[in-house]
Motif scaffolding. Structure first.
Motif, PDB file in Angstrom:
ATOM      1  N   SER A  24     -11.655   6.632 -26.626  1.00 30.41           N
ATOM      2  CA  SER A  24     -11.914   5.546 -25.888  1.00 30.41           C
ATOM      3  C   SER A  24     -13.095   4.803 -25.797  1.00 30.41           C
ATOM      4  CB  SER A  24     -11.157   5.228 -24.504  1.00 30.41           C
ATOM      5  OG  SER A  24      -9.672   5.792 -24.651  1.00 30.41           O
ATOM      6  N   TYR A  25     -14.011   5.768 -25.298  1.00 33.06           N
ATOM      7  CA  TYR A  25     -15.533   5.334 -24.767  1.00 33.06           C
ATOM      8  C   TYR A  25     -16.393   6.431 -25.409  1.00 33.06           C
ATOM      9  CZ  TYR A  25     -13.313   2.203 -21.633  1.00 33.06           C
ATOM     10  OH  TYR A  25     -12.661   1.163 -20.978  1.00 33.06           O
ATOM     11  N   ARG A  26     -17.556   5.697 -25.733  1.00 36.92           N
ATOM     12  CA  ARG A  26     -18.668   6.335 -26.017  1.00 36.92           C
ATOM     13  C   ARG A  26     -19.697   6.555 -24.719  1.00 36.92           C
ATOM     14  NH1 ARG A  26     -17.624   3.764 -30.409  1.00 36.92           N
ATOM     15  NH2 ARG A  26     -19.468   2.287 -30.115  1.00 36.92           N
ATOM     16  N   CYS A  27     -20.218   7.612 -24.304  1.00 40.95           N
ATOM     17  CA  CYS A  27     -21.002   7.689 -23.130  1.00 40.95           C
ATOM     18  C   CYS A  27     -22.458   8.001 -23.564  1.00 40.95           C
ATOM     19  CB  CYS A  27     -20.556   8.788 -22.488  1.00 40.95           C
ATOM     20  SG  CYS A  27     -21.788   8.962 -20.754  1.00 40.95           S
ATOM     21  N   TYR A  28     -23.346   6.963 -22.789  1.00 44.29           N
ATOM     22  CA  TYR A  28     -24.916   7.106 -23.180  1.00 44.29           C
ATOM     23  C   TYR A  28     -25.338   7.288 -21.745  1.00 44.29           C
ATOM     24  CZ  TYR A  28     -23.549   4.784 -27.398  1.00 44.29           C
ATOM     25  OH  TYR A  28     -22.700   4.610 -28.646  1.00 44.29           O
ATOM     26  N   VAL A  29     -26.817   7.699 -21.871  1.00 37.88           N
ATOM     27  CA  VAL A  29     -27.652   7.819 -20.867  1.00 37.88           C
ATOM     28  C   VAL A  29     -29.015   7.042 -21.432  1.00 37.88           C
ATOM     29  CG1 VAL A  29     -26.939   9.909 -19.659  1.00 37.88           C
ATOM     30  CG2 VAL A  29     -28.503   9.908 -21.390  1.00 37.88           C
TER      31      VAL A  29
ATOM     32  N   ASN B  66     -29.688  11.249 -16.041  1.00 37.05           N
ATOM     33  CA  ASN B  66     -28.292  11.586 -16.228  1.00 37.05           C
ATOM     34  C   ASN B  66     -27.533  11.133 -15.446  1.00 37.05           C
ATOM     35  OD1 ASN B  66     -28.807  13.178 -18.778  1.00 37.05           O
ATOM     36  ND2 ASN B  66     -29.514  14.965 -17.528  1.00 37.05           N
ATOM     37  N   ASP B  67     -27.730  10.654 -14.116  1.00 37.47           N
ATOM     38  CA  ASP B  67     -26.955  10.226 -13.354  1.00 37.47           C
ATOM     39  C   ASP B  67     -26.527   8.676 -13.438  1.00 37.47           C
ATOM     40  OD1 ASP B  67     -26.928  12.440 -11.962  1.00 37.47           O
ATOM     41  OD2 ASP B  67     -28.775  11.996 -10.803  1.00 37.47           O
ATOM     42  N   VAL B  68     -27.285   8.010 -14.590  1.00 35.02           N
ATOM     43  CA  VAL B  68     -26.865   6.678 -15.020  1.00 35.02           C
ATOM     44  C   VAL B  68     -26.081   6.657 -16.295  1.00 35.02           C
ATOM     45  CG1 VAL B  68     -27.770   4.413 -15.527  1.00 35.02           C
ATOM     46  CG2 VAL B  68     -28.898   5.859 -13.844  1.00 35.02           C
ATOM     47  N   ARG B  69     -24.761   6.546 -16.248  1.00 35.69           N
ATOM     48  CA  ARG B  69     -23.909   6.816 -17.528  1.00 35.69           C
ATOM     49  C   ARG B  69     -23.415   5.357 -17.773  1.00 35.69           C
ATOM     50  NH1 ARG B  69     -22.117  12.335 -17.426  1.00 35.69           N
ATOM     51  NH2 ARG B  69     -23.888  13.378 -16.849  1.00 35.69           N
ATOM     52  N   ILE B  70     -23.830   5.117 -19.093  1.00 41.38           N
ATOM     53  CA  ILE B  70     -23.083   3.918 -19.780  1.00 41.38           C
ATOM     54  C   ILE B  70     -21.928   4.154 -20.792  1.00 41.38           C
ATOM     55  CG2 ILE B  70     -23.740   1.833 -21.200  1.00 41.38           C
ATOM     56  CD1 ILE B  70     -26.670   2.514 -19.920  1.00 41.38           C
ATOM     57  N   TYR B  71     -20.938   3.740 -20.408  1.00 41.15           N
ATOM     58  CA  TYR B  71     -19.624   3.905 -21.158  1.00 41.15           C
ATOM     59  C   TYR B  71     -19.208   2.665 -21.928  1.00 41.15           C
ATOM     60  CZ  TYR B  71     -18.872   7.985 -18.122  1.00 41.15           C
ATOM     61  OH  TYR B  71     -19.204   9.133 -17.562  1.00 41.15           O
TER      62      TYR B  71
ATOM     63  N   TYR C 270     -27.345   7.484  -5.980  1.00 41.00           N
ATOM     64  CA  TYR C 270     -27.007   8.665  -6.555  1.00 41.00           C
ATOM     65  C   TYR C 270     -26.475   8.682  -7.793  1.00 41.00           C
ATOM     66  CZ  TYR C 270     -27.464   9.020  -1.353  1.00 41.00           C
ATOM     67  OH  TYR C 270     -27.890   8.919  -0.237  1.00 41.00           O
ATOM     68  N   ARG C 271     -25.735   7.897  -8.173  1.00 42.01           N
ATOM     69  CA  ARG C 271     -24.888   7.973  -9.464  1.00 42.01           C
ATOM     70  C   ARG C 271     -24.528   6.278  -9.700  1.00 42.01           C
ATOM     71  NH1 ARG C 271     -22.162  11.502 -13.057  1.00 42.01           N
ATOM     72  NH2 ARG C 271     -20.622  10.201 -14.265  1.00 42.01           N
ATOM     73  N   VAL C 272     -24.646   6.189 -11.110  1.00 47.38           N
ATOM     74  CA  VAL C 272     -24.375   4.870 -11.525  1.00 47.38           C
ATOM     75  C   VAL C 272     -23.330   5.127 -13.018  1.00 47.38           C
ATOM     76  CG1 VAL C 272     -25.373   2.658 -12.564  1.00 47.38           C
ATOM     77  CG2 VAL C 272     -26.731   3.894 -11.006  1.00 47.38           C
ATOM     78  N   ASP C 273     -22.255   4.348 -12.766  1.00 53.37           N
ATOM     79  CA  ASP C 273     -21.483   4.338 -14.140  1.00 53.37           C
ATOM     80  C   ASP C 273     -21.096   3.002 -14.394  1.00 53.37           C
ATOM     81  OD1 ASP C 273     -20.597   7.156 -14.476  1.00 53.37           O
ATOM     82  OD2 ASP C 273     -19.532   6.927 -12.354  1.00 53.37           O
ATOM     83  N   ILE C 274     -21.656   2.495 -15.670  1.00 48.40           N
ATOM     84  CA  ILE C 274     -21.301   1.268 -16.217  1.00 48.40           C
ATOM     85  C   ILE C 274     -20.689   1.424 -17.325  1.00 48.40           C
ATOM     86  CG2 ILE C 274     -22.596  -0.614 -17.362  1.00 48.40           C
ATOM     87  CD1 ILE C 274     -25.071   0.352 -15.811  1.00 48.40           C
ATOM     88  N   ILE C 275     -19.504   0.367 -17.260  1.00 51.00           N
ATOM     89  CA  ILE C 275     -18.495   0.497 -18.376  1.00 51.00           C
ATOM     90  C   ILE C 275     -18.536  -0.934 -18.889  1.00 51.00           C
ATOM     91  CG2 ILE C 275     -16.183   0.562 -18.772  1.00 51.00           C
ATOM     92  CD1 ILE C 275     -15.745   2.573 -16.501  1.00 51.00           C
ATOM     93  N   PHE C 276     -18.481  -0.916 -20.207  1.00 50.67           N
ATOM     94  CA  PHE C 276     -18.496  -1.934 -21.293  1.00 50.67           C
ATOM     95  C   PHE C 276     -17.135  -1.998 -21.952  1.00 50.67           C
ATOM     96  CE2 PHE C 276     -22.592  -3.504 -19.898  1.00 50.67           C
ATOM     97  CZ  PHE C 276     -22.750  -4.798 -20.188  1.00 50.67           C
ATOM     98  N   ASN C 277     -16.375  -2.810 -21.761  1.00 51.33           N
ATOM     99  CA  ASN C 277     -15.274  -2.912 -22.733  1.00 51.33           C
ATOM    100  C   ASN C 277     -15.376  -3.839 -23.975  1.00 51.33           C
ATOM    101  OD1 ASN C 277     -13.420  -1.324 -21.348  1.00 51.33           O
ATOM    102  ND2 ASN C 277     -13.329  -2.546 -19.827  1.00 51.33           N
TER     103      ASN C 277
END
Length: 137
Positions: free
Chosen positions: A14-19, A37-42, A93-100
């Protein structure tokens, strides 16, 4: 050279994960080196990274300028006034960004501040709007 590095172990159908490989600023907190590594972009597998790379970079930069949005939401929701330097002191502490897609994106940011010291704030963004702040602690 792309600023994005794919994390194969975090990617799925469903998603590719990038740092990111370059330092970024989230709120006024600088994130660099191993903390990247605590900033993940999906990114949805239906969306090509190169078509939205600039949008992702703009969105990441926006988090360093969103003080008014964050301050107003925080003060209204938590009924706490914050001091002038509050935004500058937030620890991320952590960032998760999701781009559909280029128009459907958001983020979840875990952070802490000096007002609710024994809590972790989890801030949910839908594009440039805060949807909710949950407190853990």
């Amino acid at each position: 050279m792309s600023p994005f590095i794919e994390l194969e172990e975090e990617s799925d159908e469903s998603y590719r994960c990038y740092v990111l490989q370059n330092a970024v600023q989230i709120f006024k907190h600088s994130i660099q080196d191993e903390d990247l590594n605590d900033v993940r972009i999906y990114v949805s597998t239906n969306t090509q990274l190169d078509l939205i790379a600039n949008k992702i970079e703009d969105y990441v930069k926006w988090f360093s300028t969103c003080e008014i949005v964050f301050r107003e939401y925080y003060e209204n929701e938590l009924h706490q006034k914050v001091h002038k330097g509050w935004f500058n002191e937030i620890e991320v502490y952590r960032v998760d960004i999701i781009f559909n897609s280029i128009s459907d994106y958001g983020a979840t940011i875990s952070c802490g501040d000096n007002i609710l010291q024994d809590h972790i704030m989890i801030v949910y963004f839908n594009r440039e709007q805060i949807q909710a702040i949950h407190l853990n602690g």
